[in-house]
Design a protein around this motif. Structure first.
Motif, PDB file in Angstrom:
ATOM      1  N   PRO A   1       7.309   5.561   5.242  1.00 34.75           N
ATOM      2  CA  PRO A   1       6.654   4.703   4.239  1.00 34.75           C
ATOM      3  C   PRO A   1       6.740   5.291   2.829  1.00 34.75           C
ATOM      4  O   PRO A   1       6.996   4.560   1.871  1.00 34.75           O
ATOM      5  CB  PRO A   1       5.205   4.635   4.725  1.00 34.75           C
ATOM      6  CG  PRO A   1       5.306   4.829   6.198  1.00 34.75           C
ATOM      7  CD  PRO A   1       6.432   5.811   6.384  1.00 34.75           C
ATOM      8  N   GLN A   2       6.562   6.597   2.715  1.00 35.96           N
ATOM      9  CA  GLN A   2       6.626   7.229   1.396  1.00 35.96           C
ATOM     10  C   GLN A   2       8.028   7.109   0.804  1.00 35.96           C
ATOM     11  O   GLN A   2       8.177   6.901  -0.404  1.00 35.96           O
ATOM     12  CB  GLN A   2       6.215   8.713   1.482  1.00 35.96           C
ATOM     13  CG  GLN A   2       4.760   8.925   1.830  1.00 35.96           C
ATOM     14  CD  GLN A   2       4.469   8.755   3.333  1.00 35.96           C
ATOM     15  OE1 GLN A   2       5.363   8.806   4.173  1.00 35.96           O
ATOM     16  NE2 GLN A   2       3.205   8.530   3.659  1.00 35.96           N
TER      17      GLN A   2
ATOM     18  N   VAL B   1      11.824   4.535  -2.997  1.00 39.49           N
ATOM     19  CA  VAL B   1      13.013   3.694  -3.236  1.00 39.49           C
ATOM     20  C   VAL B   1      12.651   2.533  -4.150  1.00 39.49           C
ATOM     21  O   VAL B   1      13.369   2.225  -5.106  1.00 39.49           O
ATOM     22  CB  VAL B   1      13.595   3.175  -1.901  1.00 39.49           C
ATOM     23  CG1 VAL B   1      14.554   2.022  -2.116  1.00 39.49           C
ATOM     24  CG2 VAL B   1      14.270   4.306  -1.142  1.00 39.49           C
ATOM     25  N   LEU B   2      11.524   1.881  -3.884  1.00 33.51           N
ATOM     26  CA  LEU B   2      11.120   0.727  -4.684  1.00 33.51           C
ATOM     27  C   LEU B   2      10.722   1.132  -6.099  1.00 33.51           C
ATOM     28  O   LEU B   2      11.034   0.431  -7.059  1.00 33.51           O
ATOM     29  CB  LEU B   2       9.992  -0.033  -3.987  1.00 33.51           C
ATOM     30  CG  LEU B   2      10.408  -0.711  -2.685  1.00 33.51           C
ATOM     31  CD1 LEU B   2       9.200  -1.277  -1.952  1.00 33.51           C
ATOM     32  CD2 LEU B   2      11.443  -1.797  -2.944  1.00 33.51           C
ATOM     33  N   ARG B   3      10.033   2.245  -6.239  1.00 31.39           N
ATOM     34  CA  ARG B   3       9.679   2.719  -7.590  1.00 31.39           C
ATOM     35  C   ARG B   3      10.945   3.015  -8.392  1.00 31.39           C
ATOM     36  O   ARG B   3      11.061   2.639  -9.549  1.00 31.39           O
ATOM     37  CB  ARG B   3       8.825   3.974  -7.515  1.00 31.39           C
ATOM     38  CG  ARG B   3       7.391   3.731  -7.164  1.00 31.39           C
ATOM     39  CD  ARG B   3       6.589   5.025  -7.326  1.00 31.39           C
ATOM     40  NE  ARG B   3       5.302   4.947  -6.676  1.00 31.39           N
ATOM     41  CZ  ARG B   3       4.231   4.376  -7.193  1.00 31.39           C
ATOM     42  NH1 ARG B   3       4.306   3.818  -8.376  1.00 31.39           N
ATOM     43  NH2 ARG B   3       3.094   4.340  -6.524  1.00 31.39           N
TER      44      ARG B   3
ATOM     45  N   SER C   1       5.648  -3.887   7.498  1.00 36.64           N
ATOM     46  CA  SER C   1       5.991  -2.594   6.900  1.00 36.64           C
ATOM     47  C   SER C   1       7.206  -2.734   5.993  1.00 36.64           C
ATOM     48  O   SER C   1       8.055  -3.608   6.186  1.00 36.64           O
ATOM     49  CB  SER C   1       6.286  -1.566   7.989  1.00 36.64           C
ATOM     50  OG  SER C   1       7.487  -1.890   8.650  1.00 36.64           O
ATOM     51  N   ALA C   2       7.281  -1.844   5.029  1.00 35.56           N
ATOM     52  CA  ALA C   2       8.436  -1.826   4.126  1.00 35.56           C
ATOM     53  C   ALA C   2       9.715  -1.568   4.920  1.00 35.56           C
ATOM     54  O   ALA C   2      10.764  -2.118   4.591  1.00 35.56           O
ATOM     55  CB  ALA C   2       8.238  -0.767   3.051  1.00 35.56           C
ATOM     56  N   GLN C   3       9.631  -0.767   5.982  1.00 33.10           N
ATOM     57  CA  GLN C   3      10.812  -0.492   6.796  1.00 33.10           C
ATOM     58  C   GLN C   3      11.349  -1.776   7.427  1.00 33.10           C
ATOM     59  O   GLN C   3      12.555  -1.943   7.575  1.00 33.10           O
ATOM     60  CB  GLN C   3      10.504   0.513   7.913  1.00 33.10           C
ATOM     61  CG  GLN C   3      10.117   1.875   7.430  1.00 33.10           C
ATOM     62  CD  GLN C   3       8.593   2.042   7.380  1.00 33.10           C
ATOM     63  OE1 GLN C   3       7.864   1.135   7.003  1.00 33.10           O
ATOM     64  NE2 GLN C   3       8.128   3.217   7.743  1.00 33.10           N
TER      65      GLN C   3
ATOM     66  N   GLY D   1       0.843  -1.181   0.000  1.00 27.74           N
ATOM     67  CA  GLY D   1       0.000   0.000   0.000  1.00 27.74           C
ATOM     68  C   GLY D   1       0.878   1.230   0.000  1.00 27.74           C
ATOM     69  O   GLY D   1       2.076   1.167   0.298  1.00 27.74           O
ATOM     70  N   LEU D   2       0.302   2.377  -0.312  1.00 30.63           N
ATOM     71  CA  LEU D   2       1.073   3.616  -0.319  1.00 30.63           C
ATOM     72  C   LEU D   2       1.519   3.999   1.085  1.00 30.63           C
ATOM     73  O   LEU D   2       2.374   4.861   1.248  1.00 30.63           O
ATOM     74  CB  LEU D   2       0.273   4.737  -0.978  1.00 30.63           C
ATOM     75  CG  LEU D   2      -0.078   4.474  -2.450  1.00 30.63           C
ATOM     76  CD1 LEU D   2      -0.866   5.639  -3.023  1.00 30.63           C
ATOM     77  CD2 LEU D   2       1.161   4.182  -3.276  1.00 30.63           C
ATOM     78  N   ASP D   3       0.971   3.316   2.089  1.00 31.36           N
ATOM     79  CA  ASP D   3       1.413   3.507   3.475  1.00 31.36           C
ATOM     80  C   ASP D   3       2.614   2.626   3.804  1.00 31.36           C
ATOM     81  O   ASP D   3       3.080   2.582   4.939  1.00 31.36           O
ATOM     82  CB  ASP D   3       0.271   3.219   4.446  1.00 31.36           C
ATOM     83  CG  ASP D   3      -0.280   1.800   4.318  1.00 31.36           C
ATOM     84  OD1 ASP D   3       0.181   1.033   3.445  1.00 31.36           O
ATOM     85  OD2 ASP D   3      -1.200   1.458   5.099  1.00 31.36           O
ATOM     86  N   GLY D   4       3.141   1.895   2.798  1.00 32.06           N
ATOM     87  CA  GLY D   4       4.325   1.064   2.987  1.00 32.06           C
ATOM     88  C   GLY D   4       4.061  -0.270   3.645  1.00 32.06           C
ATOM     89  O   GLY D   4       4.989  -0.956   4.062  1.00 32.06           O
ATOM     90  N   VAL D   5       2.807  -0.691   3.718  1.00 31.87           N
ATOM     91  CA  VAL D   5       2.443  -1.949   4.366  1.00 31.87           C
ATOM     92  C   VAL D   5       2.150  -3.002   3.295  1.00 31.87           C
ATOM     93  O   VAL D   5       1.480  -2.716   2.293  1.00 31.87           O
ATOM     94  CB  VAL D   5       1.210  -1.749   5.288  1.00 31.87           C
ATOM     95  CG1 VAL D   5       0.707  -3.065   5.835  1.00 31.87           C
ATOM     96  CG2 VAL D   5       1.569  -0.794   6.416  1.00 31.87           C
TER      97      VAL D   5
END
Length: 141
Positions: free
Chosen positions: A78-79, A84-86, A65-67, A38-42
């Motif tokens: 998260p953003q 970073v992934l994009r 979480s992405a973190q 999600g855009l919240d990094g989850v």
């Protein structure tokens, strides 16, 4: 409704099969790792190949979480993780944290969903850990 699908004649061509195959089934059957954040990094979606690659069981990745997963960005927002992934879809190596704590080096695809309005980032992940370490060993690092 399920009965209606079973009574239909099964398609015999690829186009007909794809028209009747739900996207979730297709993603779950892919042999490579697919991760949706999600855009919240989850983590909102992980196919069985991603779950296996990251060393989790069942739905254990959902809600992480992405973190937590990005080894080199534990303090990022998260953003920032999504950014970073994009950006990494352009050929950068991304280092993830396996469930057992070791680092995994991967290449990731450009986002599989390309519209700016898509509510999450979906990527295809290719494990490069072994080749990454082979290169470092040959270089004497």
């Amino acid at each position: 409704m399920a009965d209606d699908r079973r009574r239909r004649t099964q398609p015999t061509d690829l186009a007909g099969l794809l028209d009747q195959l739900p996207a979730r089934v297709l993603l779950d059957r892919m042999p490579g790792a697919v991760l949706g954040l999600g855009l919240d990094g989850v983590v909102a979606y992980s196919n069985p190949a991603a779950v296996s690659l990251f060393g989790y069981l069942g739905d254990a990745m959902l809600g992480l979480s992405a973190q937590t997963l990005l080894a080199e960005h534990p303090d990022a927002t998260p953003q920032q993780c999504i950014s970073v992934l994009r950006a990494a879809g352009r050929g950068d190596v991304v280092t993830w944290r396996h469930a057992e704590g070791f680092a995994m080096h991967t290449a990731i695809s450009t986002p599989l969903l390309l519209r700016a309005t898509d509510p999450f980032l979906m990527i295809y992940i290719t494990d490069e850990t072994e080749s990454h370490w082979d290169l470092r060993t040959r270089a004497g690092i």
